[in-house]
Design an enzyme around this catalytic site. Sequence first.
Site, short mmCIF file in Angstrom:
data_model
loop_
_atom_site.label_atom_id
_atom_site.label_comp_id
_atom_site.label_asym_id
_atom_site.label_seq_id
_atom_site.Cartn_x
_atom_site.Cartn_y
_atom_site.Cartn_z
N HIS A 248 -0.20 8.55 -19.69
CA HIS A 248 0.67 7.22 -18.90
C HIS A 248 -0.15 5.66 -18.41
O HIS A 248 -0.09 5.06 -18.47
CB HIS A 248 1.56 8.25 -17.91
CG HIS A 248 1.96 6.39 -16.78
ND1 HIS A 248 3.30 7.05 -16.61
CD2 HIS A 248 1.60 5.52 -16.11
CE1 HIS A 248 3.78 6.12 -15.49
NE2 HIS A 248 3.00 5.03 -15.63
N GLU A 249 -1.57 5.95 -17.57
CA GLU A 249 -1.85 5.25 -16.70
C GLU A 249 -3.01 4.30 -18.72
O GLU A 249 -3.06 3.40 -18.73
CB GLU A 249 -3.09 6.25 -16.57
CG GLU A 249 -3.16 6.69 -15.10
CD GLU A 249 -2.07 5.89 -14.91
OE1 GLU A 249 -2.16 4.35 -14.21
OE2 GLU A 249 -1.00 6.47 -13.05
N GLY B 60 -5.56 -11.36 11.88
CA GLY B 60 -6.48 -12.22 13.16
C GLY B 60 -5.54 -12.87 14.56
O GLY B 60 -6.34 -14.12 14.58
N LYS B 61 -4.61 -13.11 14.57
CA LYS B 61 -4.16 -13.93 15.78
C LYS B 61 -4.75 -13.61 17.01
O LYS B 61 -5.21 -14.47 18.07
CB LYS B 61 -2.31 -13.48 15.25
CG LYS B 61 -2.09 -14.20 13.92
CD LYS B 61 -0.17 -14.24 13.58
CE LYS B 61 0.70 -12.59 13.89
NZ LYS B 61 -0.12 -11.59 13.07
N THR B 62 -3.89 -12.16 17.47
CA THR B 62 -4.66 -12.09 18.15
C THR B 62 -6.30 -12.09 18.60
O THR B 62 -7.09 -12.35 20.05
CB THR B 62 -4.61 -10.13 18.48
OG1 THR B 62 -3.08 -10.00 18.16
CG2 THR B 62 -5.18 -9.43 20.31
P1 ADP Z 1 -3.23 -9.98 13.80
O1 ADP Z 1 -2.96 -9.63 15.68
O2 ADP Z 1 -2.85 -11.20 13.27
O3 ADP Z 1 -2.03 -9.23 13.59
P2 ADP Z 1 -5.35 -8.86 15.23
O4 ADP Z 1 -6.03 -10.12 15.46
O5 ADP Z 1 -4.83 -7.75 15.93
O6 ADP Z 1 -4.23 -9.23 14.12
O7 ADP Z 1 -6.43 -7.87 13.86
C1 ADP Z 1 -6.87 -6.73 14.13
C2 ADP Z 1 -8.40 -6.95 13.08
O8 ADP Z 1 -8.58 -6.85 12.44
C3 ADP Z 1 -9.09 -7.50 14.14
O9 ADP Z 1 -9.78 -6.52 15.35
C4 ADP Z 1 -10.28 -7.35 12.93
O10 ADP Z 1 -11.55 -6.21 13.61
C5 ADP Z 1 -10.00 -7.66 12.06
N1 ADP Z 1 -9.21 -8.98 11.43
C6 ADP Z 1 -8.43 -9.30 11.44
N2 ADP Z 1 -8.46 -10.92 10.42
C7 ADP Z 1 -10.25 -10.88 10.76
C8 ADP Z 1 -10.61 -12.10 10.40
N3 ADP Z 1 -10.15 -13.27 10.19
N4 ADP Z 1 -11.78 -12.02 10.72
C9 ADP Z 1 -12.74 -10.69 10.99
N5 ADP Z 1 -11.92 -9.91 11.51
C10 ADP Z 1 -10.47 -9.81 11.22
ZN ZN Z 2 2.40 3.83 -13.90
MG MG Z 3 -1.97 -8.62 17.35
#
Ligand code: ADP
Ligand code: ZN
Ligand code: MG
Length: 612
Positions: A434-435, A216-218
Amino acid sequence: MLSNNKPNRKPLIYYALIAMMTLFLLNALVFPSMLARQVQEVGYSEFLKMVDAGAVKTVSLDQEAGQMVFIATDSSTNRDVVCKTALFPDDSLRQRLEDAGVEFSAEIPTQNSPLLNFIISWIVPILMFSAMGMAMNKILTKRGMGGMNAMSFGKANAKIYAEKETGVTFNDVAGEEEAKEALQEIVSFLETPEKYAKIGAKLPKGALLVGPPGTGKTLLAKAVAGEAKVPFFSISGSEFVEMFVGMGAAKVRDLFKQANEKAPCIVFIDEIDTIGKKRDTGSGLGGNDEREQTLNQLLTEMDGFDGKKGVVILAATNRPESLDPALLRPGRFDRRIPVELPDLRGREAILRVHARGIKMEGNVDMNAIARATSGASGAELANIINEAALRAVRMGRDTVTQDDLMESVETVIAGYQRKNAVLSEHEKQIVSYHEIGHALVAAKQSNSAPVTKITIIPRTSGALGYTMQVDEGEMVLMSKEYLLSRLATLTGGQAAEQLVFGSITTGASNDIEKATKLARGMITRYGMSENFGMVALETVNGQYLGQDTSLACSPAYAEKIDDQVVALVASARAKADQILRDNEAKLHELAKYLLEKETITGEEFMAILNRE
Ligand code: ADP
Ligand code: ZN
Ligand code: MG
């Protein structure tokens, strides 16, 4: 200060000017010679000869220019050619022309009106050139080369960065409370920069969001802009790396120029590691010139702009260790905000955020889903909710059930079910043993997580079956005992095959990989071996990207480590063998049951195991 909101677009007049200049040159240099070639100049006596020979058809007298233009038939090609000759004081000419039957008049027949001439030679080309210029500009912008043309090389176009309203707020980001708290200060700074200026406080110019992919960085960066209701300028690091040297740096310059005009605002640089990698000392070929120029420009811009104005730069990366130290210096990205994988509570919250727009049955247990998805990122959790909704639609229902959710967890973890995978009866039997081998070894050790599901339905990921274990709560610290029992559980699959069929298959390759990695980690990184004690023998490289490690010891030690890994896995396997031998009757009973049902729950499993 009033901000300047003029759009940075080149006006029509700009193209018109180019067109005018081009035409001027053409008129002066090219057209005259072209025209000259079309109209042949002929001497007066030659002209008279042609008249007498009957070759001349029409003659037009142009007193002003002092010439006659006439059309004559070329005797060799038999085609009409336009010729001209200078006027000569000749009183007998009229009589002569009449005798030869030539039409004559006192004006040039083909001449247009001056206005029409002007339109044809000036206005039409100008419009054409303008249209062409604009079309070119559009194409180039689309290709991401930023409105480049002859006169503005190295200037990037405005439109690609800005996003007025992101529409995302902190409400859309679940979990990540620490990150939100750290970013809250930036939000309040963007809302009321005066408050900070009054005291003389300077906010950091940049903050770096670090964490694994999909956390969720972006999303957080957008939420900051959304919370503060400011424009969001975003560009990905890879977009800076251009085809032409110097374009990346130009883009940075342009980005900051625009941002300064729109302040307060957020500038977000995604994947900053692509440009912000440590500048190396002489890589020989100098292939990184472009990247370094871009990085240098970025550093210059960050130092240059006025921090009080309200431009905040956010950047994101999942490889913080590779960033150039110059980027992390005070006054640049000196604030580091970790965005980690969500914990149990975080996962549940994220699931709820994404379930908001989805019709769910009343009794869905998000906590159970959150517990089953240990280690999943926000992006994966969002995907799980969506897969569940898709499954509900496929099943012809209009609400999502717990079953949909659980199935979609498995889909995201292990891939789709391969309903039509062809397995022979004997193969299915092997998978079943196995499982159950895994499950039985897990259940008979006190330190392992409870078994919640066993299935022998093949998955698209290649798994022919799997045993799901879900911890009761969140595992933050794992004890040595827990890891040892996990190791034994991993070997339980092949142990069961060996015990029952007297031979083993390729089916355990994934177990082997996991067991080796785990055993290695215990020895080289967690100090869990008697021989080495608390010495780090391996270091982790990419903290956020799949635990890549490299050796940090002498070759002699490396050999010893290998020996120990083998010994540790062997002892785990011995333990599993023992457990299975002690419970052989139950092994057969459970495997038969699983073969019949294909999927059984943890409760069914425990019920049979505990039956007298
Ligand atoms: P990153 O930039 O860290 O790789 P993104 O921000 O692009 O990740 O996240 C991708 C998607 O995952 C977001 O658009 C959202 O839908 C979901 N997501 C990721 N983290 C969160 C969060 N903390 N809360 C809600 N949605 C999230
Ligand atoms: Zn196995
Ligand atoms: Mg990103």
